[in-house]
Every structure is written in structure tokens, then in C-alpha cells.
Motif scaffolding. Structure first.
Motif, PDB file in Angstrom:
ATOM      1  N   VAL A  78       0.838  -1.191   0.000  1.00 58.18           N
ATOM      2  CA  VAL A  78       0.000   0.000   0.000  1.00 58.18           C
ATOM      3  C   VAL A  78       0.875   1.244   0.000  1.00 58.18           C
ATOM      4  N   SER A  79       0.767   2.037  -1.049  1.00 55.05           N
ATOM      5  CA  SER A  79       1.485   3.308  -1.072  1.00 55.05           C
ATOM      6  C   SER A  79       0.665   4.347  -0.321  1.00 55.05           C
ATOM      7  N   GLY A 100      -2.055   3.790   3.693  1.00 53.08           N
ATOM      8  CA  GLY A 100      -0.680   4.079   3.305  1.00 53.08           C
ATOM      9  C   GLY A 100       0.125   4.767   4.380  1.00 53.08           C
ATOM     10  N   THR A 142      -0.573   7.040  -1.264  1.00 52.68           N
ATOM     11  CA  THR A 142      -1.640   7.677  -2.034  1.00 52.68           C
ATOM     12  C   THR A 142      -2.696   6.685  -2.505  1.00 52.68           C
ATOM     13  N   THR A 143      -2.506   5.396  -2.200  1.00 53.93           N
ATOM     14  CA  THR A 143      -3.442   4.374  -2.666  1.00 53.93           C
ATOM     15  C   THR A 143      -4.717   4.388  -1.838  1.00 53.93           C
ATOM     16  N   GLU A 144      -5.856   4.348  -2.530  1.00 56.55           N
ATOM     17  CA  GLU A 144      -7.147   4.230  -1.865  1.00 56.55           C
ATOM     18  C   GLU A 144      -7.742   2.868  -2.190  1.00 56.55           C
ATOM     19  N   SER A 176      -7.834   4.293   3.437  1.00 61.23           N
ATOM     20  CA  SER A 176      -6.441   4.565   3.096  1.00 61.23           C
ATOM     21  C   SER A 176      -5.567   4.043   4.223  1.00 61.23           C
TER      22      SER A 176
END
Length: 753
Positions: free
Chosen positions: A473-474, A561, A476-478, A559
Motif C-alpha cells: 500500500v502506497s 498508506g 496515495t493508494t485508496e 487509506s
């Protein structure tokens, strides 16, 4: 060592990192001046501290008097002469309190000292945070030029970084933040709470290693590194690999982090168990506690060779018992016996390293041992002997390993090297599916069928995954997934929506039902959102048997991240996505009469709490009640709901019909029945009678044609047959348009409200 850019803020700021360990704690800080490159420094002087040096840490101990007032903390709690005050004034000791904050899923098989009476774990944390804050303020004012003016310029602009074990989650972070507010570190406002940040001890240790240039060689080869943070209470393992980025020095987790309760205090516990048996029925048995403390402070630290005898100096020259190996106040132990005290911790680390290598997405070539327990030469030598034959480069920093977490906490805020993390578990929500009698799993659970407001049968206890386990999971990943729930009338719409976020900790790669591996599910938190603005999107719809109902369509957006979970809800309005922020509420946020639910009972101050049995049992009961608030709650309430629905069904249906007729500009249902096909098509479109994937227009046309053909059949004019025909027509058209019949799952998922 990567280049650090100058601070680009508009005003001076202070970053304070508190490493509150199980046995020892430390503070690091950095003063951020606009245009200047930040430097990380440590607090190396505390009140009553005997040794002042660059690697100094203080004991994580607090003493309270009978009124609950803090009498001594940190180094002041172990100063010479403090024993007199403890005995004369009846002070109560709080130590190892950090482990009382552990997640319910984390089991400790050793006994922990209980918390003082009428003190919760948040109370004790708050008192110790206040003490650390005072020490940091005094140190900065005394060691910097114009220290008083310097502090005055930053005291309202302090960012706090709190470190915690890898195994801790949102509930523990929420309680630590509440402790920070209670300690007066930040005000109890959104802006104040936002100045409290969290980082795992493993990630903080990575930042420390990067700043000391320890990861460069391994990363240049494209290999991963494993950080083993061996502390007083926990062993935290975190695996990282360098990201391919030309513009930024960044890292990603390459395996799910681990946390094990096998820190140095458990070596001491093994020693105490051994001594208790050895000295039983002797006059020295009452001194077991004192002898154990002497072992912890001296023998454990200098142990290096299992072939040599080890000694614990605890008494005077008159203390003697040759049969027990006691001479001149000194107990002689076999080196092999002392080695056994370390055995479980060493085995745990070796096994965990092997597991990390297996599941890492990059090959791991180097291991760095940090933390207070890393100072043990015996631990280091045994791990090196076990791991180097596997082709691993195993080392520990030559600088002060016990300040790695505090320094790394500041670096985390300033440098922010880690940009992606791995989900340790699967996260989702409890749902209901449309019942499909051809589905084997549905038939197994047919006893839990129930009708929703649309008249269709649903089956509960489903689990919808939003974030799969081991996903990278970065920041900015949703992760999002669509859901809906139905209601019989607009009056039953609730302005606040609550959704339990469930966590699955089991081994199944694709868990689908919460009644399988039930013990592996727990409620992570509850997402609460004000959905009053959703009301404008609701339109009357036709269900089974021309039943009128309303449906709320929305998406849950999570989120993961950052180091904390955030949530949002979204919906469509005139084709445009709208969003609202959601509040994350943890069960541990509940306070009754000023005390946390978990800690409301008053333990016996002279006894120890058996965490593995009593406390763990309490946690299990708590988890069971959490699960009952999700989809299971709907099952138990069905009988009552069904009865009340039957009694009010006629009235509700009549009201809904009137609302539908009024909304379509008709005067009666008879007028509606004789409406033109054009009006009927418009009604279907406005009420969104189906959300089947594909062309809505094509669905309406096929539905009209098929339904009209069946209804015109004179042999099928009863209400029951009409219902069956409607269902059949709907399913036939659904299959034509989307290739999927109602009940196949997919989009047909309902939140159990």
C-alpha cells in the motif's frame, strides 16, 4: 547517508520523539529552522541520573502515593535512598505498563505487574509523557544558547512522534493520542490531535540505520534488508527494499512486519522461574525477587560464554549455602542454565527471520540488530552463528543501538523514507448476499435467510474484503468497494451511518464468511459518517411484488498508506462523485466514569496478573461482543424485526405507494397502472429499479417486454404468481444484459444495518 534538504517551513518548529519502551525510554529532537538543514539530537541528561552520556536512557518506571499523585519517575525512581520513601510512605510502582496497551490479539504468556489501583493504562502513559516532556523542555532550555527564548518560540509549534511496536494498531494509537492530550502535550482539538504522529519501532529503526549509512551496500545490489529491533518487551521485524526512484531516496516494505513478545524482560522472567525452583524450601527463597533484579542488572548483561560459570552478587559475606552454590553473598549458576534463559528469544528471532525471507518480495541479504536487547553479546553471537550460514550478513551498529528508535522517530518525520507498507491482515466489512438456492455455501446457511425492504431474500455473515492481506500500500493508494442498504420509507433514513471495519487474521487467502474461522475475526474500528446529505439522492424504487422501497448506494474508501487508518464515504449525485470524511472510532475510546473499560477493575497491588489466562479471557469476551455488533447482530434481531414489519407492512406500503404516486405526478395507483409505457419507463429510470451492470436502457426495454408478456397470461393472475413472474423476468433480463442473475453476489452486496 542520504542528503537531507533544508527545512522549507515558514516558521520555526520543534520535533520531539518519545520512545517509551517496556523497560527504558529515550527522547530525541530536532529544531527546524526555515532554510537550515535539520539535525537530530538526543536528550542526554535527566533529573537524578547517575551517568550522563550520549547513549543514556531512563527506566520506564513511575511511583504513585496513596492519593494517586506521581512521586518519582524515570531516573528519579531508581535513585539512592528512594527505597526508604517507598516503604515509609507506601508508594505504588508502575512498570512494564506499556504491555498493558497491547492489542487483544497479542498474547503474553508471562505474568505482568498490575497497574496501580484506580489508574488506567492511559493515566500512566499520560503521567510518563508529561514527565518526558518536562525533561525535554528543561534540557533544551539548559543546553541551547538563549534556551528560554528558543523554547518560547517553539512551544506552540511542537510535532510529537510516538513510537510503538509493529504489532500495535489503530486502537493503541488512539489511546496513546488520548494520553498525549491528557498529559497536556497538545490541546484536545482537531489541530492539536493532528500534531501527534505515530511510527512503528521497526520503521523508526530503519530510518536510524539509513542515517548511519548501514543499508547502502545492500541496497546498491538491489537486495532487501531486515531490521530486527530487540527491545525490552518485544522483538519487531521489518523488511525493506529500496524503491526505484531517481528523484527520491525511498523504501518500501517487502514483507508484512512481525511483532513477538520475547524481549529481554522475558529472559529475566525465565531466570526468576529457575531461581524460584532452585531456592524453594531454603532461607533465600524470600529473596528471589531481589536476586532476580541483581541478575537483570549485571549477570544478564555480561553473559558471553555458556561453558563458564556465572555469578549473581546479591548479599553479604555472611550469606552462604554451599549446596545451593551460594558463597559470600554470591550465587553460582551453570553457564548452560543461563543460556537456556535466552533460548526462547533466540529461537523466536531465528524462526521469524526465516519466515520473513520466505514471504519477502525481494531477496534479503542483510540483517541489522538494534534495540536495547541488541547490546547482549550472547544474543548477538548466537544469532550470528545461526544466520550467517544461511548466506546472510548479520551485524549491529557500533553506535548506541538503544537510541535507534528515538532518533529514527525524528528522522521519520523529517525524512519520510518509507513510501509503501504491507498490509498484515485482510480488512473489510460484514455484509449480506442475495440468497441463491443453487449456491452450496448459501444453502448451508439457509436458516439465516431474511427479507430486506425490497422483498428479496438475503443471507448474512458474508465478509467483503476491501484491503487484501499482504497488499503493498502506497501512501496515495485508496481501497474502495461499493455497498448499499435498503429501507421501507424515507422516514427510516438515519443521518449517521456506522460501519464496523473487520480484520481477518487467519490463514485463508480469500475469507468469505465470518462464521468460518470465527475466532480470526475482530472489529478493528467503527467508521462513523454524517450522511444527511445522502438523503437528496434517494428515490422510490420497485421491489419484489411491486413493493416500494428506498436504497442508499455508497462506497467505503479506506487509506492505509500512512501509519494511521483514514476513511471516507462517497456517493454519486447527478453523475458526480461526492465525498464526506468519516470518523474512526475504536472500542478502546469508550470511557466509563473516567476509566477505560478494560482497566476498570482494580487489581490486587501485591499480586501479579496472569495475562495468558485472565486478561486474555477478558479480551476474547470483548472481541465476541464486538463481532455481535456487526452482521451477527442482524441475525439475532430478525425475529423482532420480522414481527414488527408484518404489523406495519400494510401501512408502510400504502405510505410508500402514495409517495411514489405523488413523486410521479399521478393522483392514484389506478392512474399509475394505466400510465403509458413512456411514463412507466421513466418511473423505472427515476427509481433505479435495477443496478445490474450494462446498459440501463437495454435492461428497461427487455424487462418491459418480458414482464408484459407474462402478466398478460390469464392463467397467472394471482399476486403470488405475479411475484414469481416479476422475479423470473428480472432474472432473465439480468442474464441477457450482464450474464449474471440476482443472487450471484458481485454488486449485490448489502451492509447489514
Amino acid at each position: 547517508m542520504p542528503f537531507r534538504s533544508p527545512y522549507n517551513g515558514i516558521h520555526r518548529k520543534l520535533v520531539l520523539a518519545f520512545d517509551i519502551g517496556t523497560t527504558f525510554s529515550g527522547i530525541s529532537y530536532s529544531i527546524l529552522d526555515p532554510g537550515l538543514v535539520p539535525e537530530i539530537k538526543g536528550v542526554t541528561r535527566f533529573p537524578s541520573q547517575e551517568q550522563v552520556g550520549g547513549d543514556s536512557k531512563i527506566p520506564t518506571i513511575i511511583y504513585y502515593d496513596n492519593t494517586g499523585k506521581v512521586c518519582a519517575a524515570g531516573a528519579d525512581a531508581v535513585r539512592e535512598g528512594v527505597e526508604d520513601s517507598i516503604e515509609d510512605e507506601g508508594w505504588t510502582k508502575a512498570e512494564w505498563f506499556k504491555l498493558h496497551l497491547r492489542p487483544a490479539s497479542s498474547r503474553v504468556t508471562h505474568k505482568l505487574p498490575p497497574l496501580p489501583k484506580k489508574k488506567t493504562v492511559i493515566d500512566v502513559f499520560a503521567d510518563f509523557m508529561e514527565y518526558l516532556y518536562t525533561c525535554a523542555r528543561t534540557y533544551i532550555q539548559d543546553t541551547h544558547a538563549n534556551g528560554g527564548d528558543l523554547w518560547a518560540s517553539v512551544q506552540n509549534h511542537i510535532e510529537f512522534v510516538l513510537t510503538h511496536p509493529n504489532g500495535w494498531e489503530g486502537a493503541q494509537q488512539a489511546r496513546m493520542r488520548r494520553a498525549a492530550v491528557r498529559a497536556g502535550l497538545v490541546p484536545d482539538t482537531n489541530e492539536g490531535r493532528a500534531r501527534v504522529h505515530f511510527v512503528t519501532e521497526g520503521e523508526a529503526s530503519l530510518h536510524f540505520c539509513i542515517q548511519n549509512g548501514l543499508t547502502t551496500a545492500a541496497m546498491m545490489k538491489g537486495k532487501g534488508v531486515l531490521i530486527v529491533d530487540a527491545g525490552g518487551g518485544t522483538i519487531d521485524l521489518s523488511a525493506y527494499g529500496q524503491s526505484k526512484s531517481r528523484n527520491k531516496f525511498s523504501f518500501q516494505e517487502v514483507a508484512s512486519p512481525q511483532c513477538h513478545f520475547q524481549g529481554s524482560i522475558f529472559v529475566t522472567n525465565h531466570a526468576r522461574t529457575f531461581l524460584d525452583v532452585l531456592l524453594k524450601d531454603s532461607k533465600f527463597h524470600e529473596d528471589v525477587g531481589h536476586i532476580t533484579k541483581c541478575f537483570d542488572k549485571t549477570t544478564k548483561l555480561r553473559f558471553r560464554n555458556m561453558d563458564e560459570p556465572q555469578y549473581i552478587k546479591f548479599g553479604t559475606a555472611r550469606d552462604k549455602d554451599l549446596q545451593l552454590g551460594i558463597r559470600s553473598g554470591q550465587l553460582k549458576l551453570k553457564g548452560a542454565d543461563v543460556a537456556k534463559f535466552f533460548g526462547p528469544s533466540i529461537e523466536c528471532i531465528v524462526k521469524a527471520v526465516t519466515e520473513q525471507r520466505k514471504c519477502a518480495s525481494k531477496p534479503i541479504s542483510s540483517i541489522f540488530l538494534v534495540g536495547g536487547f541488541a547490546a547482549s553479546d550472547w544474543l548477538f553471537s548466537q544469532l550470528k552463528t545461526s544466520l550467517e550460514p544461511l548466506g546472510l550478513d548479520f551485524c549491529r551498529p557500533d553506535s548506541h543501538v538503544n537510541k535507534a528508535v528515538a532518533d529514527g522517530g525524528v528522522s521519520f518525520y523529517i525524512d519520510h523514507f518509507v513510501t509503501a507498507r504491507v498490509a498484515k491482515y485482510a480488512y473489510g466489512i460484514g455484509i449480506s448476499h442475495h440468497y441463491d438456492e443453487t449456491n452450496v455455501e448459501h444453502k448451508k446457511r439457509s436458516s439465516r435467510r431474511y427479507e430486506d425492504a425490497s422483498g428479496y431474500e438475503l443471507i448474512s455473515r458474508g465478509f467483503s474484503i476491501i484491503l487484501p492481506k499482504d497488499s503493498q500500500v502506497s501512501e496515495t493508494t485508496e481501497f474502495r468497494s461499493p455497498y448499499n442498504y435498503t429501507m421501507k420509507s424515507i422516514e427510516s433514513f438515519r443521518n449517521e451511518l456506522e460501519i464496523d471495519i473487520l480484520c481477518y487474521r487467519g490463514l485463508s487467502e480469500k475469507p468469505e464468511w465470518t462464521d468460518v474461522d470465527t475466532d480470526m475475526y475482530s472489529t478493528l474500528c467503527t467508521v462513523k459518517a454524517d450522511v444527511a446529505q445522502f438523503k437528496t439522492t434517494l428515490r422510490p424504487q420497485l421491489g419484489k411484488g411491486s413493493r416500494i422501497y428506498f436504497k442508499l448506494n455508497f462506497e467505503v474508501i479506506l487509506s492505509f498508506g500512512l501509519t494511521e487508518l483514514t476513511a471516507q464515504l462517497s456517493w454519486k449525485e447527478n453523475g458526480e462523485e461526492k465525498r464526506c470524511s468519516a470518523e474512526i472510532v475504536y472500542d478502546y475510546d469508550i470511557i466509563e466514569s473516567g476509566f477505560d473499560v478494560e482497566d476498570s477493575a482494580e487489581p490486587d497491588e501485591e499480586s501479579e496478573t496472569d495475562v495468558d489466562q485472565e486478561s486474555a479471557k477478558g479480551f476474547d469476551d470483548e472481541e465476541g461482543s464486538k463481532m455481535e455488533t456487526g452482521s451477527e447482530k442482524a441475525d439475532k434481531a430478525l425475529d423482532k424485526v420480522d414481527q414488527s414489519e408484518k404489523e406495519s407492512e400494510t401501512v408502510v406500503k400504502k405510505e410508500a405507494e402514495n409517495e411514489l404516486v405523488k413523486g410521479l405526478g399521478k393522483e392514484s395507483m389506478e392512474d399509475l397502472d394505466t400510465a403509458s409505457n413512456k411514463d412507466f419507463d421513466k418511473m423505472l429510470e427515476d427509481s433505479e429499479v435495477s443496478n445490474v451492470k450494462g446498459s440501463a436502457k437495454k435492461l428497461d426495454e427487455n424487462f418491459d417486454e418480458t414482464f408484459k408478456m407474462m402478466v398478460d397470461n390469464e392463467e397467472k393472475d394471482s399476486d403470488i404468481d405475479k411475484d414469481k413472474d416479476c422475479d423470473k423476468a428480472f432474472n432473465e433480463v439480468s442474464i441477457k444484459v450482464s450474464g449474471k442473475a440476482v443472487g450471484d453476489g458481485g454488486d449485490d452486496e448489502f451492509v447489514v444495518i
